[in-house]
Enzyme design. Structure first.
Site, PDB file in Angstrom:
ATOM      1  N   HIS A   3     -60.289 -38.693 -18.902  1.00  0.00           N
ATOM      2  CA  HIS A   3     -59.028 -38.181 -18.347  1.00  0.00           C
ATOM      3  C   HIS A   3     -58.733 -38.819 -16.993  1.00  0.00           C
ATOM      4  O   HIS A   3     -57.616 -39.283 -16.738  1.00  0.00           O
ATOM      5  CB  HIS A   3     -59.065 -36.655 -18.192  1.00  0.00           C
ATOM      6  CG  HIS A   3     -57.975 -36.141 -17.290  1.00  0.00           C
ATOM      7  ND1 HIS A   3     -56.676 -35.969 -17.704  1.00  0.00           N
ATOM      8  CD2 HIS A   3     -57.982 -35.840 -15.965  1.00  0.00           C
ATOM      9  CE1 HIS A   3     -55.939 -35.560 -16.690  1.00  0.00           C
ATOM     10  NE2 HIS A   3     -56.701 -35.478 -15.619  1.00  0.00           N
ATOM     11  N   HIS A  26     -55.107 -41.210 -14.878  1.00  0.00           N
ATOM     12  CA  HIS A  26     -54.631 -41.318 -13.493  1.00  0.00           C
ATOM     13  C   HIS A  26     -54.597 -42.725 -12.912  1.00  0.00           C
ATOM     14  O   HIS A  26     -53.753 -43.021 -12.068  1.00  0.00           O
ATOM     15  CB  HIS A  26     -55.506 -40.461 -12.572  1.00  0.00           C
ATOM     16  CG  HIS A  26     -55.298 -38.992 -12.714  1.00  0.00           C
ATOM     17  ND1 HIS A  26     -54.223 -38.338 -12.171  1.00  0.00           N
ATOM     18  CD2 HIS A  26     -56.026 -38.038 -13.349  1.00  0.00           C
ATOM     19  CE1 HIS A  26     -54.294 -37.037 -12.455  1.00  0.00           C
ATOM     20  NE2 HIS A  26     -55.379 -36.829 -13.174  1.00  0.00           N
ATOM     21  N   SER A  51     -53.389 -38.566 -21.280  1.00  0.00           N
ATOM     22  CA  SER A  51     -54.769 -38.582 -21.771  1.00  0.00           C
ATOM     23  C   SER A  51     -54.982 -37.567 -22.883  1.00  0.00           C
ATOM     24  O   SER A  51     -56.102 -37.352 -23.327  1.00  0.00           O
ATOM     25  CB  SER A  51     -55.750 -38.330 -20.619  1.00  0.00           C
ATOM     26  OG  SER A  51     -55.588 -37.013 -20.123  1.00  0.00           O
ATOM     27  N   GLU A  83     -49.770 -34.449 -13.158  1.00  0.00           N
ATOM     28  CA  GLU A  83     -50.443 -34.118 -14.423  1.00  0.00           C
ATOM     29  C   GLU A  83     -49.495 -34.060 -15.631  1.00  0.00           C
ATOM     30  O   GLU A  83     -49.855 -34.495 -16.709  1.00  0.00           O
ATOM     31  CB  GLU A  83     -51.202 -32.791 -14.304  1.00  0.00           C
ATOM     32  CG  GLU A  83     -52.375 -32.814 -13.327  1.00  0.00           C
ATOM     33  CD  GLU A  83     -53.562 -33.688 -13.767  1.00  0.00           C
ATOM     34  OE1 GLU A  83     -53.543 -34.230 -14.900  1.00  0.00           O
ATOM     35  OE2 GLU A  83     -54.491 -33.844 -12.955  1.00  0.00           O
TER      36      GLU A  83
HETATM   37 FE    FE Z   1     -56.058 -34.871 -13.682  1.00  0.00          FE
END
Ligand code: FE
Ligand code: PHE
Length: 300
Positions: A155, A160, A220, A201
């Site tokens: 993730h 990110h 993700s 997010e």
């Molecule tokens: Fe995160």
């Protein structure tokens, strides 16, 4: 990566966000201790990646996660993300953070640093404000292929890191970190955390070819990526800073609401003003449920 957010239980974390040698005992809204070996972490919560400790099965799991996700990016992920995903290197192995940091450093001055897992808010903000992105060292278990509760290395990296190669987004993340340190002083972390949630997010962006995802939590996620962009179920509302600060979020289901930005420049500019008066105003307004709809919402 997310900061360890908890206000409900007693914690063993130094309030200044310094690792006092005790394991953080709570995070999110659960009672489980976070995974990861906090005894190895430095005072700022960073640690060594220990790349040699990954097993062949770990690398293989990373590859399978990567390939499943990469296969569905087209038409769902924003161009900035798709253009940068190759920077992660071969999907055959969990990337080495130091090699990745070198590339990132050249592109936008950011680095990735290893952490044992979720870390306290202040430590998290402090790293971001210094253009260091904390990435969890461990990878999920094979049985967590479809869903993992805490952020793992997949993730954190896949979700990110690609956008940290984008100069405007990279600046936003640093500003967020600095803003986080300020919010801590002002007692406004919860309001600021919602901004992180609904942008970093779970953010969507409006593009000439349609809505696309830029939020790491959706990029993700095996199921939520398509859901967030194409399903008729959730509502998609225009970015509105105060509206977002007032809106609670769900941590255990797909989001009922996504907020849409027009550009990363819009996001950066809208969050540039001093938040102190905004926090004060928002504190006097009613909170909104995650699925609420207001007459003033710009609906996509
Ligand atoms: Fe995160
Ligand atoms: N402008 C914000 C403040 O004064 C800082 C910030 C920037 C917060 C970007 C989040 C994102 O607090």
């Amino acid at each position: 990566m997310a900061a360890l957010i908890d206000t409900t239980t007693e914690t063993a974390i130094d309030p200044r966000g310094v690792n006092s040698g005790v394991t953080p005992v709570t995070y999110g809204h659960g009672e489980r201790p976070p995974r990861g070996d906090y005894a190895q972490a430095r005072a700022d919560y960073t640690c060594e990646q220990d790349w040699a400790a990954y097993s062949a099965a770990d690398h293989d799991l990373y590859r399978r996660l990567y390939e499943r996700q990469a296969a569905q990016l087209r038409g769902l992920a924003c161009d900035e993300f798709v253009d940068a995903i190759g920077q992660l290197g071969s999907p055959a192995h969990i990337p080495r953070f130091d090699a990745l940091s070198e590339k990132l450093q050249r592109a936008t001055g950011w680095q990735v640093v290893a952490v044992p897992g979720l870390i306290p808010e202040e430590a998290f903000f402090s790293l971001l404000s210094r253009r260091r992105f904390p990435v969890t060292g461990w990878i999920r278990k094979p049985e967590e292929f479809d869903y993992v509760v805490e952020p793992d290395v997949f993730h954190d990296l896949f979700g990110h890191v690609p956008l940290l190669f984008n100069p405007m987004f990279a600046d936003y993340m640093q500003a967020y970190g600095a803003g986080g340190l300020k919010a801590s002083r002002l007692g406004s972390c919860e309001h600021l955390a919602r901004l992180y949630w609904y942008t970093v997010e779970f953010g969507l962006i409006d593009t000439p070819t349609g809505l696309r995802a830029y939020g790491a939590g959706i990029l993700s996620s095996a199921g939520e990526l398509r859901h967030s962009v194409t399903s008729r179920e959730p509502q998609r509302l225009g970015f509105d800073l105060e509206r977002i600060m007032r809106t609670r979020y769900k941590i255990d289901s797909y989001q009922p609401t996504y907020f849409v930005i027009d550009s990363f420049k819009q996001l950066f500019d809208a969050t540039a003003p001093d938040f102190e008066p905004i926090y004060q105003r928002v504190a006097g307004l009613q909170e909104l449920a995650a699925e609420e709809r207001l007459p003033t919402d710009r609906v996509f």
